[in-house]
Design an enzyme around this catalytic site. Structure first.
Site, PDB file in Angstrom:
ATOM      1  NE  ARG A 117      -4.054   1.215   2.125  1.00  0.00           N
ATOM      2  CZ  ARG A 117      -4.997   1.041   2.293  1.00  0.00           C
ATOM      3  NH1 ARG A 117      -4.991   1.390   3.688  1.00  0.00           N
ATOM      4  NH2 ARG A 117      -5.905  -0.222   1.848  1.00  0.00           N
ATOM      5  CG  HIS A 159      -8.526   0.433  -2.779  1.00  0.00           C
ATOM      6  ND1 HIS A 159      -7.302  -0.689  -2.779  1.00  0.00           N
ATOM      7  CD2 HIS A 159      -8.967   0.055  -1.618  1.00  0.00           C
ATOM      8  CE1 HIS A 159      -7.185  -1.508  -1.625  1.00  0.00           C
ATOM      9  NE2 HIS A 159      -9.123   0.011  -0.472  1.00  0.00           N
ATOM     10  CD  GLN A 173     -12.595  -1.637  -0.726  1.00  0.00           C
ATOM     11  OE1 GLN A 173     -12.399  -1.278   0.142  1.00  0.00           O
ATOM     12  NE2 GLN A 173     -14.155  -2.214  -1.019  1.00  0.00           N
ATOM     13  CG  ASP A 204     -13.349   6.851  -1.469  1.00  0.00           C
ATOM     14  OD1 ASP A 204     -12.966   6.053   0.108  1.00  0.00           O
ATOM     15  OD2 ASP A 204     -12.352   6.657  -1.472  1.00  0.00           O
ATOM     16  CB  CYS A 248     -14.758   1.797  -0.491  1.00  0.00           C
ATOM     17  SG  CYS A 248     -13.963   3.130  -0.605  1.00  0.00           S
ATOM     18  NE  ARG A 288      -9.971  -4.790   0.269  1.00  0.00           N
ATOM     19  CZ  ARG A 288      -9.806  -4.230   0.786  1.00  0.00           C
ATOM     20  NH1 ARG A 288     -10.336  -2.942   0.945  1.00  0.00           N
ATOM     21  NH2 ARG A 288      -8.800  -4.431   0.456  1.00  0.00           N
TER      22      ARG A 288
HETATM   23  N1   CP Z   1     -11.398   0.117   1.817  1.00  0.00           N
HETATM   24  C1   CP Z   1     -10.053  -0.316   2.464  1.00  0.00           C
HETATM   25  O1   CP Z   1      -9.052  -0.578   2.093  1.00  0.00           O
HETATM   26  O2   CP Z   1      -9.737  -0.204   4.015  1.00  0.00           O
HETATM   27  P1   CP Z   1      -8.364   0.119   5.138  1.00  0.00           P
HETATM   28  O3   CP Z   1      -7.664   1.313   4.039  1.00  0.00           O
HETATM   29  O4   CP Z   1      -8.682   0.296   6.389  1.00  0.00           O
HETATM   30  O5   CP Z   1      -7.818  -1.032   4.203  1.00  0.00           O
HETATM   31  N1  NVA Z   2      -9.583   6.984  -1.591  1.00  0.00           N
HETATM   32  C1  NVA Z   2      -9.388   6.515   0.125  1.00  0.00           C
HETATM   33  C2  NVA Z   2      -9.584   5.089   0.021  1.00  0.00           C
HETATM   34  C3  NVA Z   2      -9.962   4.280   1.882  1.00  0.00           C
HETATM   35  C4  NVA Z   2      -9.579   2.719   1.692  1.00  0.00           C
HETATM   36  C5  NVA Z   2      -7.724   6.694   0.040  1.00  0.00           C
HETATM   37  O1  NVA Z   2      -7.522   6.885  -0.207  1.00  0.00           O
HETATM   38  O2  NVA Z   2      -7.611   7.029   1.440  1.00  0.00           O
END
Ligand code: CP
Ligand code: NVA
Length: 301
Positions: free
Chosen positions: A100, A127, A130, A218, A258, A286
């Site tokens: 990530r 993502h 997700q 989101d 999400c 997930r």
């Molecule tokens: N939706 C999602 O990816 O959640 P986290 O940021 O908690 O991993």
């Molecule tokens: N768009 C958000 C998604 C988190 C799961 C971010 O990137 O923070």
């Protein structure tokens, strides 16, 4: 060697294979419980995570493998060691890396070395894990993915980009309502063009939600955008999924998110509560779809 950087790394068959395999895993938590025996997988985080971190950890554990949670600021990566050298070294110890990061380019550099499978656990651009859970959830709820009208309310961000990427395997349509000054990312424009598809762009959320089966939203402030928090909260204020907005959508519309959610911002408390069963189902799924992703990466399905 397989990498999951975005859903465009998949064929249509693989996309449906992952969704259906996720549903099988949900029916049987013990399915393929020795699949990752003697496999060690790193979960490398440059940003926070609840769902991605825990669902991958448990998925790996339930498939019989080992996981290692790493934070870049605790590695030499945080002191300037290159991502290429880090990836080479990780490839000598491990069997796959989920990362990530705030830089999709970094993930591409890792995958381009082609020395260890790389899974995108969220980047600034995409993502994919997700979106697989989201489409799995829609299948589980009985929706025909070829006959869906999905409307995203908010920034055309990483979650939106992967949602659109998944829709390319289906005959569903995607619309978005976003404020002036927000456009499709140029990568997404190219992907849509290559696939002869389009996304309808709206400035008025009330117009956008008409005829929708699914409204997706989101956060207004993604990880890494904290400096713009106040500005964004003002700009996105009219883009809140509230009961008032839902009056313009069909009665049987569903709302997806999400998570994490900011009640009172992108989604009102009442709307969150009304659709929380679906939203938490997305989070639950997930885990099941991560198992399918891991099996796919290792050529086990
Ligand atoms: N939706 C999602 O990816 O959640 P986290 O940021 O908690 O991993
Ligand atoms: N768009 C958000 C998604 C988190 C799961 C971010 O990137 O923070």
């Amino acid at each position: 060697m397989k990498h999951l950087l975005n859903l465009t790394n998949l064929t249509k068959e693989e996309f449906y294979l992952l969704l259906n395999r996720g549903l099988q895993h949900k029916k049987n938590r013990l399915l393929n419980s020795t699949a990752l025996k003697n496999k060690s997988i790193a979960l490398l985080f440059e940003k926070s995570s609840t769902r991605t971190r825990i669902s991958f950890s448990i998925a790996i554990q339930e498939l019989g493998g080992h996981y290692l949670v790493l934070h870049s600021n605790e590695l030499q990566l945080g002191r300037g060691e290159t991502i290429e050298d880090t990836t080479m070294v990780l490839s000598k110890y491990l069997h796959a890396v989920m990362i990530r990061t705030d830089s999709h380019t970094k993930i591409e550099k890792m995958a381009n070395l082609n020395v260890i499978p790389i899974i995108n656990g969220l980047s600034d651009l995409y993502h994919p894990c997700q979106s697989l859970a989201d489409y799995m959830t829609l299948l589980e709820l009985g929706y025909d993915l070829d006959d869906l009208k999905i409307t995203f309310i908010g920034e055309p961000n990483n979650v939106f980009n992967s949602l659109v990427s998944g829709s390319l395997f289906t005959n569903s349509t995607v619309k978005i309502a976003a404020p002036d000054g927000f456009y499709l990312n140029s990568n997404m424009e190219s992907i849509l063009k290559e696939n002869h598809k389009s996304v309808s762009f709206y400035r008025d959320p009330k117009e956008a939600v008409k005829d929708s089966n699914v409204i997706y939203t989101d956060v207004w402030v993604s990880m890494g955008q904290e400096k713009e928090e106040e500005k964004r909260k003002k700009i996105f204020k009219p883009y809140s999924v509230t009961n008032e907005l839902l009056r313009y959508a069909p009665k049987d519309v569903i709302v997806m998110h999400c998570l994490p959610a900011h009640r009172g911002e992108e989604i009102s408390e009442e709307v969150f509560d009304a659709y929380s069963e679906i939203i938490f189902k997305q989070a639950e799924n997930r885990l099941h779809v991560q198992k399918a992703i891991l099996e796919w990466v290792f050529g086990l399905i």
